[in-house]
Design a protein around this motif. Sequence first.
Motif, short mmCIF file in Angstrom:
data_model
loop_
_atom_site.label_atom_id
_atom_site.label_comp_id
_atom_site.label_asym_id
_atom_site.label_seq_id
_atom_site.Cartn_x
_atom_site.Cartn_y
_atom_site.Cartn_z
N HIS A 78 37.72 -7.20 1.49
CA HIS A 78 39.17 -7.43 1.47
C HIS A 78 39.83 -6.60 0.36
CE1 HIS A 78 42.73 -10.17 2.01
NE2 HIS A 78 42.99 -9.68 0.81
N GLU A 82 42.33 -3.30 0.44
CA GLU A 82 43.67 -3.33 -0.17
C GLU A 82 43.89 -2.11 -1.06
OE1 GLU A 82 44.18 -7.19 -2.03
OE2 GLU A 82 45.07 -7.98 -0.19
N HIS A 97 48.02 -7.50 2.18
CA HIS A 97 47.14 -8.66 2.29
C HIS A 97 46.80 -9.02 3.75
CE1 HIS A 97 45.17 -12.37 1.14
NE2 HIS A 97 45.88 -12.97 2.06
N HIS A 127 46.41 -6.28 -6.70
CA HIS A 127 47.03 -7.48 -7.27
C HIS A 127 46.38 -7.87 -8.59
CE1 HIS A 127 47.31 -7.89 -2.75
NE2 HIS A 127 48.53 -7.58 -3.14
N SER A 163 49.19 -14.04 -4.20
CA SER A 163 49.40 -12.67 -3.74
C SER A 163 50.07 -12.65 -2.36
CB SER A 163 48.11 -11.86 -3.76
OG SER A 163 47.10 -12.53 -3.10
ZN LIG Z 1 44.67 -9.92 -0.41
#
Ligand SMILES: [Zn+2]
Length: 220
Positions: A78, A82, A97, A127, A163
């Motif tokens: 993930h 990002e 996200h 983030h 986030s």
């Molecule tokens: Zn995320």
Amino acid sequence: MYSQAEENYLKTIYALEREYGNEVSTNLIANKIKTKASSVTDMLKKLALKKLVIYKKYQGVYLTEPGRLTALRVIRKHRLWECFLVQKLNFKWDEVHDIAEQLEHVKSELLISKLDAFLRFPKLDPHGDPIPDEQGRIIKRQTMSIVEMKIGASGTLVGVKDSSETFLKYLNKKNLGLGDKVKVIDIEPYDNSYHIETKTHRLVITSNVAENLLIKNVKR
Ligand SMILES: [Zn+2]
């Protein structure tokens, strides 16, 4: 290999364990992913059969070592995606996200290690969250939220607890971003709002917003 739903459960349990520090109840999970407690129970039984969690009826659930590792691998994917979306495809930090929620289930480990190398092994996602390595090791960041800071204290904004797109859009609007120096000027006793100052401007934020901003290298 595990299904998307199974991976999402493991990720959720991991996050809740970190937040609450012990066994996670079925209701907590149901609230978090907005589903019925009975569906959660079904899934937990499945995950327990696969030895990814230890599940005790009425007591809750916790991750086994393989469960924790699987959760961390999903989180790793993930956060790498990002980074890729922001750095290479010029997405904004509030747009990535939901896309990463889809990309995090890609099965190829080779793709992910090549992606990691392509991005030059980033340590943090856009983030400010740390990216686990291939062995599932993850660095702990020494941060505090603004609500833990005293008047006059200052530090660097390095991460956000929330986030979500709405929160990040809000920060964009207020002209707040990662890397900004932030100083607490005053705390309003009436509503606990925070008067803060950056290099460029002053603003007032609610305690809810302050709670979600993570600061590093806090100096008094
Ligand atoms: Zn995320």
